[in-house]
Design a protein around this motif. Structure first.
Motif, short mmCIF file in Angstrom:
data_model
loop_
_atom_site.label_atom_id
_atom_site.label_comp_id
_atom_site.label_asym_id
_atom_site.label_seq_id
_atom_site.Cartn_x
_atom_site.Cartn_y
_atom_site.Cartn_z
N ALA A 191 0.71 -1.25 0.08
CA ALA A 191 -0.22 -0.17 0.16
C ALA A 191 1.04 1.40 -0.05
O ALA A 191 0.22 2.48 -0.41
N ALA A 192 2.04 1.01 0.34
CA ALA A 192 3.19 2.32 0.24
C ALA A 192 4.44 1.98 -0.32
O ALA A 192 5.37 1.74 0.36
N PRO A 193 4.39 1.74 -1.39
CA PRO A 193 5.58 1.48 -2.21
C PRO A 193 6.85 2.64 -2.02
O PRO A 193 6.44 3.69 -1.58
N ILE A 194 8.05 2.30 -2.18
CA ILE A 194 8.99 2.91 -2.07
C ILE A 194 8.93 4.04 -3.15
O ILE A 194 8.77 3.99 -4.39
N PRO A 195 9.32 5.30 -2.73
CA PRO A 195 9.48 6.52 -3.75
C PRO A 195 10.29 6.04 -4.90
O PRO A 195 11.43 5.48 -4.65
N PHE A 196 10.10 6.27 -6.09
CA PHE A 196 10.87 6.12 -7.23
C PHE A 196 11.09 7.18 -8.25
O PHE A 196 10.09 7.94 -8.50
N LEU A 197 12.25 7.73 -8.31
CA LEU A 197 12.59 8.66 -9.05
C LEU A 197 12.57 8.66 -10.49
O LEU A 197 13.12 7.71 -11.04
N PRO A 198 11.85 9.48 -11.29
CA PRO A 198 11.87 9.47 -12.73
C PRO A 198 13.05 9.58 -13.56
O PRO A 198 13.71 10.42 -13.00
N GLY A 212 -2.38 18.98 -8.21
CA GLY A 212 -3.31 17.87 -8.14
C GLY A 212 -2.98 16.82 -7.16
O GLY A 212 -1.81 16.75 -6.80
N PRO A 213 -3.57 15.75 -6.88
CA PRO A 213 -3.44 14.64 -5.90
C PRO A 213 -2.64 13.73 -6.81
O PRO A 213 -2.61 13.52 -7.99
N SER A 214 -1.66 13.10 -6.00
CA SER A 214 -0.71 12.18 -6.40
C SER A 214 -0.55 11.10 -5.36
O SER A 214 -1.09 11.33 -4.10
N HIS A 215 0.05 10.05 -5.47
CA HIS A 215 0.33 9.06 -4.63
C HIS A 215 0.59 9.50 -3.01
O HIS A 215 1.72 10.06 -2.87
N LEU A 216 -0.22 9.30 -2.22
CA LEU A 216 0.09 9.72 -0.69
C LEU A 216 0.37 11.23 -0.43
O LEU A 216 1.34 11.83 0.35
N GLY A 217 -0.05 11.87 -1.67
CA GLY A 217 0.45 13.47 -1.36
C GLY A 217 -0.23 14.25 -2.72
O GLY A 217 -1.46 14.19 -3.04
N PHE A 218 0.48 15.14 -3.33
CA PHE A 218 0.21 16.26 -4.18
C PHE A 218 1.19 16.26 -4.79
O PHE A 218 2.47 16.00 -4.90
N THR A 219 0.91 17.05 -6.34
CA THR A 219 1.96 17.21 -7.18
C THR A 219 1.75 18.61 -7.81
O THR A 219 0.56 19.20 -8.26
N MET A 220 2.76 19.27 -7.89
CA MET A 220 2.72 20.64 -8.64
C MET A 220 2.96 20.43 -10.07
O MET A 220 4.23 19.90 -10.27
N ALA A 265 14.76 25.97 -22.26
CA ALA A 265 13.49 26.34 -21.56
C ALA A 265 13.15 25.12 -20.69
O ALA A 265 12.35 24.21 -21.11
N PRO A 266 13.99 25.29 -19.41
CA PRO A 266 13.32 24.07 -18.49
C PRO A 266 12.06 24.07 -18.11
O PRO A 266 11.26 25.07 -17.76
N GLU A 267 11.49 22.91 -17.93
CA GLU A 267 10.26 22.75 -17.29
C GLU A 267 10.50 21.51 -15.99
O GLU A 267 11.20 21.05 -15.97
N THR A 268 9.66 21.75 -15.04
CA THR A 268 9.72 21.23 -13.82
C THR A 268 8.50 20.79 -13.33
O THR A 268 7.47 21.29 -13.46
N GLU A 269 8.45 19.53 -12.64
CA GLU A 269 7.47 19.05 -11.80
C GLU A 269 7.83 18.74 -10.39
O GLU A 269 8.82 18.00 -10.21
N ILE A 270 6.95 19.06 -9.49
CA ILE A 270 7.47 18.77 -8.00
C ILE A 270 6.34 18.25 -7.31
O ILE A 270 5.14 18.61 -7.46
N SER A 271 6.85 16.65 -6.71
CA SER A 271 5.73 16.10 -6.07
C SER A 271 5.90 16.01 -4.59
O SER A 271 7.10 15.99 -4.06
N PHE A 272 5.02 15.73 -3.74
CA PHE A 272 5.27 15.46 -2.30
C PHE A 272 4.64 14.20 -1.92
O PHE A 272 3.36 14.27 -2.14
#
Length: 354
Positions: A136-143, A199-207, A225-232
């Motif tokens: 139910a709580a998998p290890i965080p995986f980095l893209p 928006g919502p994401s696994h056990l948290g939220f994402t910018m 032109a960098p783009e970023t996504e930040i999740s918690f």
């Protein structure tokens, strides 16, 4: 806003150590969530974690010897393998009716990936099976980061505060111009309005993926032109994924409680280009400076929290802090009720000035 000390979240994977800090044949004691834990890596490279207390006379096992296979207590020589099973008691002569193999030190599930050692801190009193909790709580995986890749930069710093204040400081979008006032980041004169989709994401939220602020010099190093996504996500993991053409940078920041009044923050940076990795010696002091600025302001805050703990959170700049508390509360309720987590975060656009 914060929970009372010692109310740490359970049944989650916590960041424990960078892989590079634990060599084969070594062991390392750590206090995590007020629990003494002994990490070790055997001669084959496998990581294990045991409660750092010998069941015989409560001697910390970390004072003993490790031969790359078993840990030997320094007091009476009792030996334990990586699963926590006692393999030898020197004082036995036979006939005592004692079977060493039935004596067990608590062992913890650990997982090593992407240069990180994670530990599953379970609630031993929970009726839910361990495997079900882990699933139910998998290890965080980095893209865009390979399984065996290690970070180009990894810095760890201890904050003298309860974990909630470190987490809220980590996700706070408005403190940058006042706390991180460095020439290479931004200044107070560059404050302007921002609008970011969440928006919502696994056990948290994402910018969601967006163009980062133009007033941050560090992003300009990537070119294009960098783009970023930040999740918690719980318990305290922030992942920032930056793309600029063929250049990828992933920032991992983890908050791990040590005890009621101390929290460890680890920041790791992964890159996919050799020239970016070559910048590691230059980037490392800046990363430490950035963490130290956060530590300084959070530790100053502790002086005020002695007298006032009812915090005035505003919209929209403090909405991530509100979400954090709502997510924690929902996760705790779901665990107690034996049901699936229902994310309270909804799709929205937050606006603030920073």
């Amino acid at each position: 806003m914060t929970e009372q000390p010692s109310h740490f979240l359970r049944n989650l994977w916590y960041y424990a150590l960078p892989s590079a800090s634990l060599k084969a044949g070594q062991m390392k004691p750590k206090l995590l969530l007020n629990e003494p834990i002994l990490f070790g890596r055997d001669n084959e490279g496998k990581v294990f974690a045991l409660r750092d207390i010998c069941p015989h006379r409560a001697m910390p096992l970390s004072f003993g010897r490790f031969d790359g296979r078993e840990v030997e207590c320094c007091y009476h020589g009792w030996r334990f393998n990586g699963e926590g099973t006692c393999t030898h008691i020197p004082a036995l002569i036979g006939g005592e009716g004692i079977e060493p193999g039935k004596i067990q030190v608590r062992n913890y599930d650990v997982h090593e990936a992407q240069g990180c050692i994670w530990i599953f801190m379970e609630d031993a009193s929970s009726a839910v099976q361990r495997q079900a909790r882990k699933n139910a709580a998998p290890i965080p995986f980095l893209p865009d980061v390979a399984e065996n890749e290690r970070p180009a930069v990894c810095e760890t710093m201890k904050f003298s505060c309860f974990v909630d204040h470190a987490v809220v400081g980590l996700m706070d979008p408005a403190h940058g111009p006042f706390v991180h006032t460095s020439w290479w980041w931004r200044s107070r004169t560059s404050i302007h309005e921002k609008a970011k989709p969440f928006g919502p994401s696994h056990l948290g939220f994402t910018m969601k993926r967006h163009r980062p602020s133009k007033n941050s010099f560090a992003y300009k190093l990537l070119g294009g032109a960098p783009e970023t996504e930040i999740s918690f996500q719980l318990p305290g993991v922030r992942i920032e994924h930056i793309r600029a053409g063929k250049n990828n940078v992933v920032g991992l920041t983890c908050v791990t409680p040590i005890n009621d009044n101390e929290t460890e923050i680890t920041h790791a940076i992964y890159v996919n280009r050799a020239w970016l990795r070559g910048l590691a010696p230059i980037v490392r002091p800046f990363a430490r400076r950035f963490l130290d600025q956060d530590r300084g302001v959070v530790e100053k805050q502790q002086k005020g929290l002695k007298y006032e703990q009812n915090l005035l959170l505003i919209r929209d700049a403090d909405t991530p802090a509100r979400w954090y508390q709502q997510i924690k509360n929902e996760f705790t309720r779901a665990q107690k009720e034996g049901r699936e987590f229902a994310n309270p975060v909804k799709e929205t656009v937050l606006r603030w000035r920073s």
